[in-house]
Design a protein around this motif. Structure first.
Motif, PDB file in Angstrom:
ATOM      1  N   ILE A 208      19.585 -17.236 128.233  1.00 28.85           N
ATOM      2  CA  ILE A 208      19.639 -17.631 126.825  1.00 28.85           C
ATOM      3  C   ILE A 208      18.487 -18.589 126.553  1.00 28.85           C
ATOM      4  O   ILE A 208      18.357 -19.622 127.214  1.00 28.85           O
ATOM      5  CB  ILE A 208      21.005 -18.253 126.455  1.00 28.85           C
ATOM      6  N   MET A 209      17.646 -18.208 125.609  1.00 28.47           N
ATOM      7  CA  MET A 209      16.534 -19.072 125.196  1.00 28.47           C
ATOM      8  C   MET A 209      16.264 -18.846 123.713  1.00 28.47           C
ATOM      9  O   MET A 209      16.304 -17.713 123.231  1.00 28.47           O
ATOM     10  CB  MET A 209      15.244 -18.764 125.981  1.00 28.47           C
ATOM     11  N   GLY A 210      15.948 -19.907 123.011  1.00 27.08           N
ATOM     12  CA  GLY A 210      15.606 -19.805 121.602  1.00 27.08           C
ATOM     13  C   GLY A 210      15.189 -21.168 121.093  1.00 27.08           C
ATOM     14  O   GLY A 210      14.719 -22.003 121.868  1.00 27.08           O
ATOM     15  N   GLY A 211      15.339 -21.389 119.781  1.00 29.42           N
ATOM     16  CA  GLY A 211      15.034 -22.688 119.195  1.00 29.42           C
ATOM     17  C   GLY A 211      13.610 -23.113 119.481  1.00 29.42           C
ATOM     18  O   GLY A 211      12.657 -22.364 119.240  1.00 29.42           O
ATOM     19  N   ASP A 212      13.456 -24.313 120.046  1.00 25.12           N
ATOM     20  CA  ASP A 212      12.118 -24.839 120.268  1.00 25.12           C
ATOM     21  C   ASP A 212      11.350 -24.047 121.337  1.00 25.12           C
ATOM     22  O   ASP A 212      10.120 -24.071 121.360  1.00 25.12           O
ATOM     23  CB  ASP A 212      12.203 -26.323 120.673  1.00 25.12           C
ATOM     24  N   ILE A 213      12.084 -23.347 122.197  1.00 23.56           N
ATOM     25  CA  ILE A 213      11.387 -22.503 123.187  1.00 23.56           C
ATOM     26  C   ILE A 213      10.634 -21.383 122.466  1.00 23.56           C
ATOM     27  O   ILE A 213       9.497 -21.051 122.819  1.00 23.56           O
ATOM     28  CB  ILE A 213      12.380 -21.921 124.217  1.00 23.56           C
ATOM     29  N   SER A 214      11.253 -20.807 121.435  1.00 18.34           N
ATOM     30  CA  SER A 214      10.588 -19.755 120.669  1.00 18.34           C
ATOM     31  C   SER A 214       9.365 -20.308 119.935  1.00 18.34           C
ATOM     32  O   SER A 214       8.315 -19.644 119.863  1.00 18.34           O
ATOM     33  CB  SER A 214      11.566 -19.128 119.680  1.00 18.34           C
ATOM     34  N   ALA A 215       9.482 -21.540 119.400  1.00 24.40           N
ATOM     35  CA  ALA A 215       8.315 -22.163 118.748  1.00 24.40           C
ATOM     36  C   ALA A 215       7.195 -22.378 119.757  1.00 24.40           C
ATOM     37  O   ALA A 215       6.019 -22.123 119.483  1.00 24.40           O
ATOM     38  CB  ALA A 215       8.726 -23.487 118.107  1.00 24.40           C
ATOM     39  N   ALA A 216       7.563 -22.847 120.950  1.00 20.65           N
ATOM     40  CA  ALA A 216       6.565 -23.077 121.996  1.00 20.65           C
ATOM     41  C   ALA A 216       5.918 -21.765 122.427  1.00 20.65           C
ATOM     42  O   ALA A 216       4.715 -21.716 122.729  1.00 20.65           O
ATOM     43  CB  ALA A 216       7.212 -23.779 123.195  1.00 20.65           C
ATOM     44  N   ALA A 217       6.707 -20.689 122.457  1.00 18.76           N
ATOM     45  CA  ALA A 217       6.161 -19.384 122.835  1.00 18.76           C
ATOM     46  C   ALA A 217       5.103 -18.931 121.829  1.00 18.76           C
ATOM     47  O   ALA A 217       4.046 -18.420 122.221  1.00 18.76           O
ATOM     48  CB  ALA A 217       7.299 -18.354 122.928  1.00 18.76           C
TER      49      ALA A 217
ATOM     50  N   ILE B  14       5.974 -12.302 128.764  1.00 19.91           N
ATOM     51  CA  ILE B  14       7.017 -11.303 128.999  1.00 19.91           C
ATOM     52  C   ILE B  14       8.324 -12.067 129.154  1.00 19.91           C
ATOM     53  O   ILE B  14       8.377 -13.079 129.857  1.00 19.91           O
ATOM     54  CB  ILE B  14       6.720 -10.468 130.264  1.00 19.91           C
ATOM     55  N   ALA B  15       9.386 -11.609 128.498  1.00 16.18           N
ATOM     56  CA  ALA B  15      10.701 -12.243 128.651  1.00 16.18           C
ATOM     57  C   ALA B  15      11.697 -11.223 129.181  1.00 16.18           C
ATOM     58  O   ALA B  15      11.591 -10.028 128.873  1.00 16.18           O
ATOM     59  CB  ALA B  15      11.194 -12.800 127.313  1.00 16.18           C
ATOM     60  N   LEU B  16      12.639 -11.700 129.953  1.00 18.32           N
ATOM     61  CA  LEU B  16      13.794 -10.861 130.263  1.00 18.32           C
ATOM     62  C   LEU B  16      14.573 -10.621 128.976  1.00 18.32           C
ATOM     63  O   LEU B  16      14.515 -11.406 128.032  1.00 18.32           O
ATOM     64  CB  LEU B  16      14.690 -11.550 131.303  1.00 18.32           C
ATOM     65  N   ASN B  17      15.313  -9.509 128.924  1.00 16.57           N
ATOM     66  CA  ASN B  17      16.223  -9.276 127.810  1.00 16.57           C
ATOM     67  C   ASN B  17      17.344 -10.308 127.908  1.00 16.57           C
ATOM     68  O   ASN B  17      17.976 -10.443 128.967  1.00 16.57           O
ATOM     69  CB  ASN B  17      16.777  -7.851 127.890  1.00 16.57           C
ATOM     70  N   MET B  18      17.546 -11.096 126.869  1.00 16.21           N
ATOM     71  CA  MET B  18      18.533 -12.182 126.968  1.00 16.21           C
ATOM     72  C   MET B  18      19.036 -12.573 125.587  1.00 16.21           C
ATOM     73  O   MET B  18      18.535 -12.105 124.566  1.00 16.21           O
ATOM     74  CB  MET B  18      17.914 -13.384 127.682  1.00 16.21           C
ATOM     75  N   VAL B  19      20.029 -13.437 125.575  1.00 16.63           N
ATOM     76  CA  VAL B  19      20.582 -13.998 124.352  1.00 16.63           C
ATOM     77  C   VAL B  19      19.568 -14.946 123.721  1.00 16.63           C
ATOM     78  O   VAL B  19      18.885 -15.672 124.435  1.00 16.63           O
ATOM     79  CB  VAL B  19      21.887 -14.758 124.678  1.00 16.63           C
ATOM     80  N   GLY B  20      19.492 -14.943 122.400  1.00 16.94           N
ATOM     81  CA  GLY B  20      18.665 -15.928 121.723  1.00 16.94           C
ATOM     82  C   GLY B  20      17.450 -15.311 121.063  1.00 16.94           C
ATOM     83  O   GLY B  20      17.123 -14.143 121.277  1.00 16.94           O
ATOM     84  N   SER B  21      16.753 -16.131 120.288  1.00 16.87           N
ATOM     85  CA  SER B  21      15.645 -15.618 119.469  1.00 16.87           C
ATOM     86  C   SER B  21      14.379 -15.343 120.274  1.00 16.87           C
ATOM     87  O   SER B  21      13.447 -14.732 119.750  1.00 16.87           O
ATOM     88  CB  SER B  21      15.322 -16.626 118.357  1.00 16.87           C
ATOM     89  N   ILE B  22      14.332 -15.763 121.536  1.00 17.69           N
ATOM     90  CA  ILE B  22      13.069 -15.678 122.281  1.00 17.69           C
ATOM     91  C   ILE B  22      12.530 -14.256 122.338  1.00 17.69           C
ATOM     92  O   ILE B  22      11.305 -14.050 122.312  1.00 17.69           O
ATOM     93  CB  ILE B  22      13.229 -16.251 123.715  1.00 17.69           C
ATOM     94  N   THR B  23      13.435 -13.261 122.382  1.00 15.69           N
ATOM     95  CA  THR B  23      12.956 -11.891 122.531  1.00 15.69           C
ATOM     96  C   THR B  23      12.172 -11.416 121.308  1.00 15.69           C
ATOM     97  O   THR B  23      11.485 -10.399 121.373  1.00 15.69           O
ATOM     98  CB  THR B  23      14.126 -10.919 122.820  1.00 15.69           C
ATOM     99  N   GLU B  24      12.269 -12.161 120.192  1.00 15.71           N
ATOM    100  CA  GLU B  24      11.457 -11.828 119.009  1.00 15.71           C
ATOM    101  C   GLU B  24      10.122 -12.558 119.005  1.00 15.71           C
ATOM    102  O   GLU B  24       9.339 -12.406 118.061  1.00 15.71           O
ATOM    103  CB  GLU B  24      12.242 -12.188 117.729  1.00 15.71           C
ATOM    104  N   HIS B  25       9.865 -13.378 120.017  1.00 19.64           N
ATOM    105  CA  HIS B  25       8.656 -14.214 120.022  1.00 19.64           C
ATOM    106  C   HIS B  25       7.812 -13.989 121.270  1.00 19.64           C
ATOM    107  O   HIS B  25       7.096 -14.894 121.692  1.00 19.64           O
ATOM    108  CB  HIS B  25       9.053 -15.697 119.912  1.00 19.64           C
ATOM    109  N   VAL B  26       7.933 -12.818 121.881  1.00 18.58           N
ATOM    110  CA  VAL B  26       7.155 -12.534 123.094  1.00 18.58           C
ATOM    111  C   VAL B  26       6.477 -11.174 122.954  1.00 18.58           C
ATOM    112  O   VAL B  26       6.742 -10.425 122.009  1.00 18.58           O
ATOM    113  CB  VAL B  26       8.053 -12.558 124.365  1.00 18.58           C
ATOM    114  N   ASP B  27       5.608 -10.849 123.901  1.00 21.39           N
ATOM    115  CA  ASP B  27       4.858  -9.591 123.822  1.00 21.39           C
ATOM    116  C   ASP B  27       5.652  -8.401 124.314  1.00 21.39           C
ATOM    117  O   ASP B  27       5.425  -7.270 123.873  1.00 21.39           O
ATOM    118  CB  ASP B  27       3.566  -9.729 124.641  1.00 21.39           C
ATOM    119  N   LEU B  28       6.560  -8.643 125.255  1.00 25.30           N
ATOM    120  CA  LEU B  28       7.270  -7.541 125.889  1.00 25.30           C
ATOM    121  C   LEU B  28       8.591  -8.073 126.426  1.00 25.30           C
ATOM    122  O   LEU B  28       8.657  -9.197 126.920  1.00 25.30           O
ATOM    123  CB  LEU B  28       6.414  -6.992 127.045  1.00 25.30           C
ATOM    124  N   VAL B  29       9.645  -7.258 126.301  1.00 22.91           N
ATOM    125  CA  VAL B  29      10.966  -7.624 126.816  1.00 22.91           C
ATOM    126  C   VAL B  29      11.346  -6.616 127.900  1.00 22.91           C
ATOM    127  O   VAL B  29      11.275  -5.401 127.668  1.00 22.91           O
ATOM    128  CB  VAL B  29      12.018  -7.623 125.692  1.00 22.91           C
TER     129      VAL B  29
END
Lengths: 227, 227
Positions: free
Chosen positions: B161-170, B181-196
């Motif tokens: 699970i990652m999101g919030g400020d981690i997504s801003a940092a990404a 590249i992010a693992l498929n996971m809970v949270g907004s991070i998967t919308e802020h990376v190049d590949l899941v």
């Protein structure tokens, strides 16, 4: 002469967009020295495709606050941008380095990352940095280069056969204060390291325990043993 | 403005025992600039318990040969010893950085080290550097700090699970040219990376393929996809 790890955690840090030129880094370092700062790190992190060319550089300084650091650099003609950042030691902390064959490096990393996770949960900052390499010359060069790596606290040699110049390089690295754990393997290397461990997962675990302030494992008391 | 990885592989390098003082690093950098060198790296690697205190620093310079570098520094009053060494980029090469939870970081490292082994056998130099961390603030700070790491070419975010400020940092990290590249996971991070990528071993493998000149994997063509 005792050599001890540098402790850069009190450093203030910025990342700069700096016009490329033979004098531009010197001007930055000289300015910081004039303001009483001791420059610990200057690292070129990437190039900017601008005209004229610029580079991004990360600078860490002791003896100045972050505000004093920014104030010292503000308005210098070659600096196009200043970003506040944090000294790398406060983020990535101490480093265990793992070098050797891919199969073994991966297993040592598994143990070391799992153990670092447990200590980092309790306030440590321990990184596990690896490179798979083949060949006596390549591995010996990597062992010697660990002496040049900031925050490298311990080396794990993970392979099935190492000796010759790798053993000479191991002696050199230990002489500057970086201990070495090796897997049990063929070759003279096991006579030139601090500790020999047969299981790669345990080797990685012990490597992290040896540098964690949150562990009670003393590598000095284990020196010369095999497990 | 395009930002591209610094290519320090042509740099000459030395490690110095240098008397500590506010002016000592500035004197070294200024001398090298006078001789036409462009300083790419100055890194404090450890402290020497001498009286007066000294530090070991590693210096990498472009535009000078190794002999010219040693000649430029020879006889400077604050320098107590000069050792020839090799620029870190020629030894440890490009870096994949893996940040997140210990269990996932270890599996991503397993895939990445195994794949780096295969490419390094063919002449690449790829390192896999990891840190297990917990908590939004810690992980976000580490993501931002990847922008300050020399030779960091790609970040893998390994967690559940990652999101919030981690997504801003990404977003910030990608804006300076470091893909994620992010693992498929809970949270907004998967919308802020190049590949899941769902499988951590495959995520590590793809990360290395994406930066290896010896592979034919183009992350740009995969941008926004999930596997």
């Amino acid at each position: 002469m005792a050599r001890t790890p540098a402790t850069p955690s009190t450093a203030a840090a910025v990342r700069l967009d700096l016009l490329e030129g033979p004098e531009s880094v010197a001007a930055v370092v000289t300015r910081l020295a004039e303001r009483g700062g001791r420059v610990r790190t200057v690292a070129t992190v990437r190039s900017l495709e601008t005209d004229p060319p610029q580079a991004e550089i990360e600078v860490e300084v002791e003896g100045l606050t972050e505000d004093e650091l920014v104030d010292a650099l503000d308005g210098m003609p070659d600096i196009q941008a200043i970003r506040r950042t944090r000294a790398l030691g406060t983020i990535f902390g101490k480093r265990v380095i793992v070098v050797g064959g891919g199969a073994q490096v991966a297993q040592v990393a598994l143990g070391a990352v799992s153990e670092a996770d447990r200590h980092n949960l309790r306030g440590e900052r321990i990184s596990v940095d690896t490179i798979p390499l083949v060949g006596e010359a390549n591995i010996a060069a990597a062992v010697r280069a660990v002496a040049d790596l900031p925050r490298a606290r311990l080396l794990v040699l993970a392979g099935s056969i190492m000796g010759g110049d790798i053993s000479a390089a191991a002696d050199e690295l230990r002489s500057v204060g970086v201990p070495i754990i090796a897997l049990n393997m063929v070759g003279s290397i096991t006579e030139h390291v601090d500790l020999v461990v047969s299981d790669p997962v345990q080797a990685g675990t012990m490597a992290v325990m040896a540098i964690a302030d949150t562990a009670s494992f003393d590598l000095v008391r284990q020196r010369g043993r095999k497990y």
